[in-house]
Design a protein around this motif. Structure first.
Motif: not given
Length: 396
Positions: A258-269
């Motif tokens: 579940x979500x613990x407030x630490x998520x990661x996204x690949x930058x649009x660049x």
């Protein structure tokens, strides 16, 4: 006299009783009798109800950003056929005679879900590679209810990105933002299909930029956010408050899924670079020099006479590779790539990967305390083979 007084009292009581009954059952008779609005009214007044004024946008609302971006985010449903292990006794004719084909279990279909983002009106959708990897069928559902079967155009396992395509008209493509202008503390919105409940939007801030050393992907440069990201959000959009895409939601840090407030996204660049490479060549072309890099610890830094977080140790050199042909030796410390400082192993890999193959690059090394500059003819990095492991249903 007493008799007259009793008659008066009785008459007055009867009149008051009649007046009370009329006031209760027919109050409009008394209003008419009193001249409409003049005089005393015995009717009960009603309490006024206060209503808030109608406003186009509530203060602090991000409805415009959500309205702009949500049509571009799609739900992705994949199906993959899993072959079950064959019973070892199936080769025995006597065993097959009694149990027949039932002894050999039929393939099992495995379903998973994720999200994707429409990046072109012509049908191109960006998502995570682990969402569509090895899928036999990819179904895409738009917010307007339309459905289509997607085909994989190309993938890049080293950044966990994949480009798929559907054939539908009038597709709402998202606008690509400028992640280089983003800062820690900026408000961001995550859009996806968590747990398959349907398109959902969550809010948070950018917690960190350039996050790496997570051992999730080969090339890492994540946007960290506390916007809730859950299984099913993989491949969904991370947008700014103007509705522009700044990242693709990819992974979460969690001990229970579940979500613990630490998520990661690949930058649009990174997303744009991968898309351009896939559209141009079918895959991403990266530079390669054929070395095995190693982080410089405090002990190694003292032995080699360099500072920590300043360069990367060349632990091995592939024989016949670009670095070997240029004269690089194990034990050298790479400190610069084309005058750009190398801080650690991840920075070195990113810098080398960005170099165009079949062109020379100036690499600066430290060998036995002396600075040495070598011209290296950059080679082409080979893309790893696609994994056949079971895909995860959500962010990794």
């Amino acid at each position: 006299m007493r008799r007259l007084w009793l008659l008066f009292a009785q008459a007055a009581t009867i009149c008051l009783a009649i007046l009370l009954i009329v006031n209760t059952l027919k109050p409009e008779w008394l209003n008419k009798f009193n001249g409409g609005t003049n005089g005393v009214h015995l009717t009960t007044s009603t309490m006024p109800i206060l209503e808030a004024p109608v406003s186009s946008v509530a203060p602090g609302s991000y409805r415009d950003a959500a309205k702009r971006a949500m049509p571009s985010v799609v739900n992705i449903y994949t199906t993959k056929e899993i072959k079950r292990a064959k019973n070892p006794l199936y080769n025995d004719p006597l065993f097959r005679r009694f149990f027949g084909k039932s002894a050999n279990p039929p393939p099992e279909k495995q379903s998973s879900l994720g999200s994707g983002v429409i990046v072109s009106p012509t049908g191109y959708i960006i998502t995570n590679n682990h969402v569509v990897n090895s899928a036999d069928e990819i179904d895409v559902v738009l917010t307007d209810g339309r459905k289509a079967i997607a085909k994989v155009v190309g993938n890049d396992p080293e950044t966990d990105l994949a480009l798929i395509k559907i054939d539908l008209p009038d597709l709402p493509a998202i606008t690509l933002g400028h992640v280089e202008k983003a800062s820690v503390g900026d408000v961001v919105l995550a859009i996806g299909n968590p747990f398959g409940v349907g398109q959902t939007i969550t809010m948070g801030i950018i917690s960190a930029l350039g996050r790496n050393h997570l051992d999730i992907n080969t090339f890492e440069n994540f946007i960290q956010t506390d916007a809730a990201i859950n299984p099913g959000n993989s491949g969904g959009a991370l947008i700014d408050t103007n509705g522009n895409l700044i990242g693709i939601n990819s992974a979460i840090f969690s001990q229970n899924g579940g979500s613990l407030g630490i998520g990661f996204a690949i930058p649009v660049s990174t997303v744009k670079s991968v898309m351009d490479g896939i559209m141009a060549n079918g895959h991403v072309i990266r530079g390669w020099i054929g070395v095995e890099p190693q982080e410089i610890t405090a002990e190694l830094a003292e032995n080699f006479g360099v500072k920590e977080n300043s360069g990367t140790l060349i632990a091995g050199v592939i024989r016949g590779g670009p670095a070997d042909r240029a004269g690089v030796k194990p034990g050298d410390v790479l400190i610069k790539v084309n005058d750009v400082q190398v801080t650690d192993r991840v920075a070195m890999m990113n810098l080398i990967a960005q170099l165009p193959p079949e062109k020379n690059a100036k690499l600066t090394f430290l060998r036995k305390g002396k600075i040495m500059v070598l011209d290296v003819l950059i080679g082409t990095r080979h893309q790893p083979a696609a994994s056949n492991d079971d895909d995860e249903d959500g962010p990794r």
